[in-house]
Design a protein around this motif. Sequence first.
Motif, PDB file in Angstrom:
ATOM      1  N   ASP A 186       0.882  -1.174   0.000  1.00 39.56           N
ATOM      2  CA  ASP A 186       0.000   0.000   0.000  1.00 39.56           C
ATOM      3  C   ASP A 186       0.916   1.219   0.000  1.00 39.56           C
ATOM      4  O   ASP A 186       1.979   1.191   0.630  1.00 39.56           O
ATOM      5  CB  ASP A 186      -0.884  -0.028   1.266  1.00 39.56           C
ATOM      6  CG  ASP A 186      -2.121   0.844   1.139  1.00 39.56           C
ATOM      7  OD1 ASP A 186      -1.965   2.054   0.854  1.00 39.56           O
ATOM      8  OD2 ASP A 186      -3.240   0.324   1.322  1.00 39.56           O
ATOM      9  N   ASN A 214      -4.390   6.791   0.992  1.00 42.43           N
ATOM     10  CA  ASN A 214      -5.728   6.987   1.577  1.00 42.43           C
ATOM     11  C   ASN A 214      -5.926   6.063   2.773  1.00 42.43           C
ATOM     12  O   ASN A 214      -7.017   5.564   2.997  1.00 42.43           O
ATOM     13  CB  ASN A 214      -6.809   6.733   0.511  1.00 42.43           C
ATOM     14  CG  ASN A 214      -8.164   7.282   0.939  1.00 42.43           C
ATOM     15  OD1 ASN A 214      -8.241   8.332   1.591  1.00 42.43           O
ATOM     16  ND2 ASN A 214      -9.219   6.577   0.617  1.00 42.43           N
ATOM     17  N   SER A 215      -4.850   5.840   3.517  1.00 46.04           N
ATOM     18  CA  SER A 215      -4.966   4.934   4.666  1.00 46.04           C
ATOM     19  C   SER A 215      -3.861   5.229   5.661  1.00 46.04           C
ATOM     20  O   SER A 215      -2.988   6.060   5.420  1.00 46.04           O
ATOM     21  CB  SER A 215      -4.909   3.480   4.192  1.00 46.04           C
ATOM     22  OG  SER A 215      -3.792   3.280   3.353  1.00 46.04           O
ATOM     23  N   PHE A 223      -7.024  -4.586  -4.186  1.00 45.40           N
ATOM     24  CA  PHE A 223      -7.906  -3.501  -3.730  1.00 45.40           C
ATOM     25  C   PHE A 223      -7.388  -2.123  -4.156  1.00 45.40           C
ATOM     26  O   PHE A 223      -8.169  -1.182  -4.247  1.00 45.40           O
ATOM     27  CB  PHE A 223      -7.951  -3.447  -2.193  1.00 45.40           C
ATOM     28  CG  PHE A 223      -8.656  -4.585  -1.525  1.00 45.40           C
ATOM     29  CD1 PHE A 223     -10.032  -4.665  -1.534  1.00 45.40           C
ATOM     30  CD2 PHE A 223      -7.940  -5.564  -0.842  1.00 45.40           C
ATOM     31  CE1 PHE A 223     -10.695  -5.698  -0.885  1.00 45.40           C
ATOM     32  CE2 PHE A 223      -8.589  -6.606  -0.184  1.00 45.40           C
ATOM     33  CZ  PHE A 223      -9.973  -6.662  -0.208  1.00 45.40           C
ATOM     34  N   LYS A 270     -10.780   6.052  -5.388  1.00 44.49           N
ATOM     35  CA  LYS A 270     -12.188   5.642  -5.500  1.00 44.49           C
ATOM     36  C   LYS A 270     -13.210   6.768  -5.418  1.00 44.49           C
ATOM     37  O   LYS A 270     -14.411   6.486  -5.340  1.00 44.49           O
ATOM     38  CB  LYS A 270     -12.488   4.604  -4.419  1.00 44.49           C
ATOM     39  CG  LYS A 270     -12.329   5.155  -3.018  1.00 44.49           C
ATOM     40  CD  LYS A 270     -13.016   4.307  -1.967  1.00 44.49           C
ATOM     41  CE  LYS A 270     -12.832   4.906  -0.597  1.00 44.49           C
ATOM     42  NZ  LYS A 270     -13.512   4.186   0.475  1.00 44.49           N
ATOM     43  N   TYR A 320     -13.681   7.117 -12.753  1.00 43.63           N
ATOM     44  CA  TYR A 320     -13.469   6.057 -11.757  1.00 43.63           C
ATOM     45  C   TYR A 320     -14.141   4.751 -12.205  1.00 43.63           C
ATOM     46  O   TYR A 320     -13.514   3.690 -12.253  1.00 43.63           O
ATOM     47  CB  TYR A 320     -14.008   6.473 -10.379  1.00 43.63           C
ATOM     48  CG  TYR A 320     -14.165   5.291  -9.458  1.00 43.63           C
ATOM     49  CD1 TYR A 320     -13.053   4.685  -8.884  1.00 43.63           C
ATOM     50  CD2 TYR A 320     -15.427   4.720  -9.210  1.00 43.63           C
ATOM     51  CE1 TYR A 320     -13.184   3.557  -8.085  1.00 43.63           C
ATOM     52  CE2 TYR A 320     -15.567   3.597  -8.414  1.00 43.63           C
ATOM     53  CZ  TYR A 320     -14.442   3.019  -7.847  1.00 43.63           C
ATOM     54  OH  TYR A 320     -14.580   1.902  -7.073  1.00 43.63           O
TER      55      TYR A 320
HETATM   56  P1  NAD Z   1      -9.587   2.725   0.390  1.00 49.07           P
HETATM   57  O1  NAD Z   1      -9.194   4.006  -0.221  1.00 49.07           O
HETATM   58  O2  NAD Z   1      -9.875   2.707   1.850  1.00 49.07           O
HETATM   59  O3  NAD Z   1      -8.490   1.599   0.082  1.00 49.07           O
HETATM   60  C1  NAD Z   1      -7.704   1.606  -1.072  1.00 49.07           C
HETATM   61  C2  NAD Z   1      -6.255   1.463  -0.642  1.00 49.07           C
HETATM   62  O4  NAD Z   1      -5.426   1.472  -1.798  1.00 49.07           O
HETATM   63  C3  NAD Z   1      -5.782   2.604   0.265  1.00 49.07           C
HETATM   64  O5  NAD Z   1      -5.165   2.068   1.411  1.00 49.07           O
HETATM   65  C4  NAD Z   1      -4.785   3.365  -0.611  1.00 49.07           C
HETATM   66  O6  NAD Z   1      -3.748   3.948   0.171  1.00 49.07           O
HETATM   67  C5  NAD Z   1      -4.285   2.267  -1.534  1.00 49.07           C
HETATM   68  N1  NAD Z   1      -3.776   2.760  -2.830  1.00 49.07           N
HETATM   69  C6  NAD Z   1      -4.369   3.591  -3.715  1.00 49.07           C
HETATM   70  N2  NAD Z   1      -3.570   3.810  -4.767  1.00 49.07           N
HETATM   71  C7  NAD Z   1      -2.436   3.080  -4.560  1.00 49.07           C
HETATM   72  C8  NAD Z   1      -1.223   2.896  -5.279  1.00 49.07           C
HETATM   73  N3  NAD Z   1      -0.986   3.546  -6.430  1.00 49.07           N
HETATM   74  N4  NAD Z   1      -0.289   2.068  -4.771  1.00 49.07           N
HETATM   75  C9  NAD Z   1      -0.488   1.421  -3.603  1.00 49.07           C
HETATM   76  N5  NAD Z   1      -1.601   1.580  -2.863  1.00 49.07           N
HETATM   77  C10 NAD Z   1      -2.559   2.399  -3.336  1.00 49.07           C
HETATM   78  O7  NAD Z   1     -10.856   2.171  -0.426  1.00 49.07           O
HETATM   79  P2  NAD Z   1     -11.810   0.934  -0.124  1.00 49.07           P
HETATM   80  O8  NAD Z   1     -13.165   1.475   0.136  1.00 49.07           O
HETATM   81  O9  NAD Z   1     -11.182   0.027   0.855  1.00 49.07           O
HETATM   82  O10 NAD Z   1     -11.846   0.271  -1.565  1.00 49.07           O
HETATM   83  C11 NAD Z   1     -11.054  -0.858  -1.889  1.00 49.07           C
HETATM   84  C12 NAD Z   1     -11.329  -1.246  -3.330  1.00 49.07           C
HETATM   85  O11 NAD Z   1     -12.728  -1.522  -3.491  1.00 49.07           O
HETATM   86  C13 NAD Z   1     -11.018  -0.152  -4.367  1.00 49.07           C
HETATM   87  O12 NAD Z   1     -10.512  -0.766  -5.520  1.00 49.07           O
HETATM   88  C14 NAD Z   1     -12.376   0.453  -4.643  1.00 49.07           C
HETATM   89  O13 NAD Z   1     -12.418   1.033  -5.908  1.00 49.07           O
HETATM   90  C15 NAD Z   1     -13.271  -0.760  -4.551  1.00 49.07           C
HETATM   91  N6  NAD Z   1     -14.668  -0.446  -4.246  1.00 49.07           N
HETATM   92  C16 NAD Z   1     -14.965   0.313  -3.161  1.00 49.07           C
HETATM   93  C17 NAD Z   1     -16.295   0.640  -2.881  1.00 49.07           C
HETATM   94  C18 NAD Z   1     -16.647   1.527  -1.717  1.00 49.07           C
HETATM   95  O14 NAD Z   1     -17.718   2.146  -1.732  1.00 49.07           O
HETATM   96  N7  NAD Z   1     -15.831   1.630  -0.684  1.00 49.07           N
HETATM   97  C19 NAD Z   1     -17.313   0.136  -3.706  1.00 49.07           C
HETATM   98  C20 NAD Z   1     -16.978  -0.665  -4.799  1.00 49.07           C
HETATM   99  C21 NAD Z   1     -15.636  -0.949  -5.062  1.00 49.07           C
END
Ligand code: NAD
Length: 355
Positions: A39, A43-44, A88, A92, A157
């Motif tokens: 990661d 965003n974490s 993941f 988003k 997105y």
């Molecule tokens: P989140 O932002 O909490 O988690 C995504 C993680 O990816 C974060 O920890 C971020 O730091 C990391 N990240 C982003 N770009 C990166 C990169 N270039 N290199 C390494 N790490 C990177 O989001 P989430 O809600 O946990 O979503 C997880 C997945 O599920 C995503 O792919 C999102 O598109 C998908 N999703 C989420 C939802 C929702 O509503 N939360 C719905 C459908 C799909």
Amino acid sequence: NYYDVNRNKYVLVTGGAGYIGSHTVLELLSCNYEIVIIDNLCNSNLEALRRVEKLAGRSINFHKCDITSEQEIDAVFEKYTFWAVIHFAALKAVGESTRLPIKYYHNNLTGSLNLLRVMEKHGVKNMVFSSSATVYGEPETTPVRESARLGPVTNPYGKTKLFIEEVLRDQCEADSDWNVCLLRYFNPVGAHISGLIGEHPQGVPNNLLPYVNKVIQGHLPYLQVFGSDYDTIDGTGVRDYIHVCDLATGHVAALKKLEKKPRCVAYNLGTGVGYSVLQIIKSMERVTGAHIPYKIADRRPGDVATCTADATLANRELEWYPTRTMDDMCEDMWRWTRRNPNGYDSPMLESDEES
Ligand code: NAD
Ligand code: WQD
């Protein structure tokens, strides 16, 4: 047994420090998988993983790594022999993606292609991909099935999700050793029942439940209800909210499915039951005892009236059933928010330490 079967199965989790990732990692650890997380923490917060370690009683292999760098990913693949990847990592925020499309295409598409190239190089050919109900665009009928028409998707997105699905379908078509589960999440909400991990959006939240939480906390004055003239039970938008811990078990079920070499398969992860915005407000009021002020506003561009899942395929083929109710989702969300008013910047309470 199940526990021993997973020992020594190394699973790489990209974006594992995030909201859905952290809850899934906890579930994977409890099933005895060996977990490696990459990661870039854009965003974490590492505190999430510290708390997952505490809950699981196991330590996690974490590598700070940006998937837009193929070399950084490759360095991690040099260290371990992975059995599968759960992908993941993505940006988003739908609204931001329309303002900054290049940022989204670069991060989500280039990042995914880099990951796939490194997987190919190291002969790792099993993946679970985080897709989204957004790939259906405006569904012609609901509850929507996996076989429904995909798109048109109106925001960058959502397009990245659709494109990556296409890439993975093509790859499985081209090489029969590849197996992919495309998991189409509906609206993930809630938090782990411990109140130790949950969602912590930066800035003003875009999604309904995080926004409602901020209103209850008094950080925002009222909720804007986007549209009250949809063709739904009360005119407000209807969605299929799914508890994040039910999503987590869905990923374990998908990993088990990969062992049966299914090629490329898509599954809806939702409950099949829709709730309107006004119904959500009522549930949150009942669970928290708070009054939630709201004002009816214009429709939000790109929103659809209703989006609910037909999840019978996941029920049948993955033997996956969500078990948490809307009250569970609201209660768990509120427990997390109350105990961590500043998200992962909040100190852990002593009562948390004991739980
Ligand atoms: P989140 O932002 O909490 O988690 C995504 C993680 O990816 C974060 O920890 C971020 O730091 C990391 N990240 C982003 N770009 C990166 C990169 N270039 N290199 C390494 N790490 C990177 O989001 P989430 O809600 O946990 O979503 C997880 C997945 O599920 C995503 O792919 C999102 O598109 C998908 N999703 C989420 C939802 C929702 O509503 N939360 C719905 C459908 C799909
Ligand atoms: C839910 C309902 C809004 C905020 C988004 C993405 C989707 C997926 C999940 C990633 C709608 C209404 C919301 C507010 C409101 N993410 N609402 N006032 O739009 O269904 O889905 O998250 O893949 O791709 O689009 O979720 O939580 O934003 O909205 O009235 O302040 O709440 O109109 O009816 P959405 P949401």
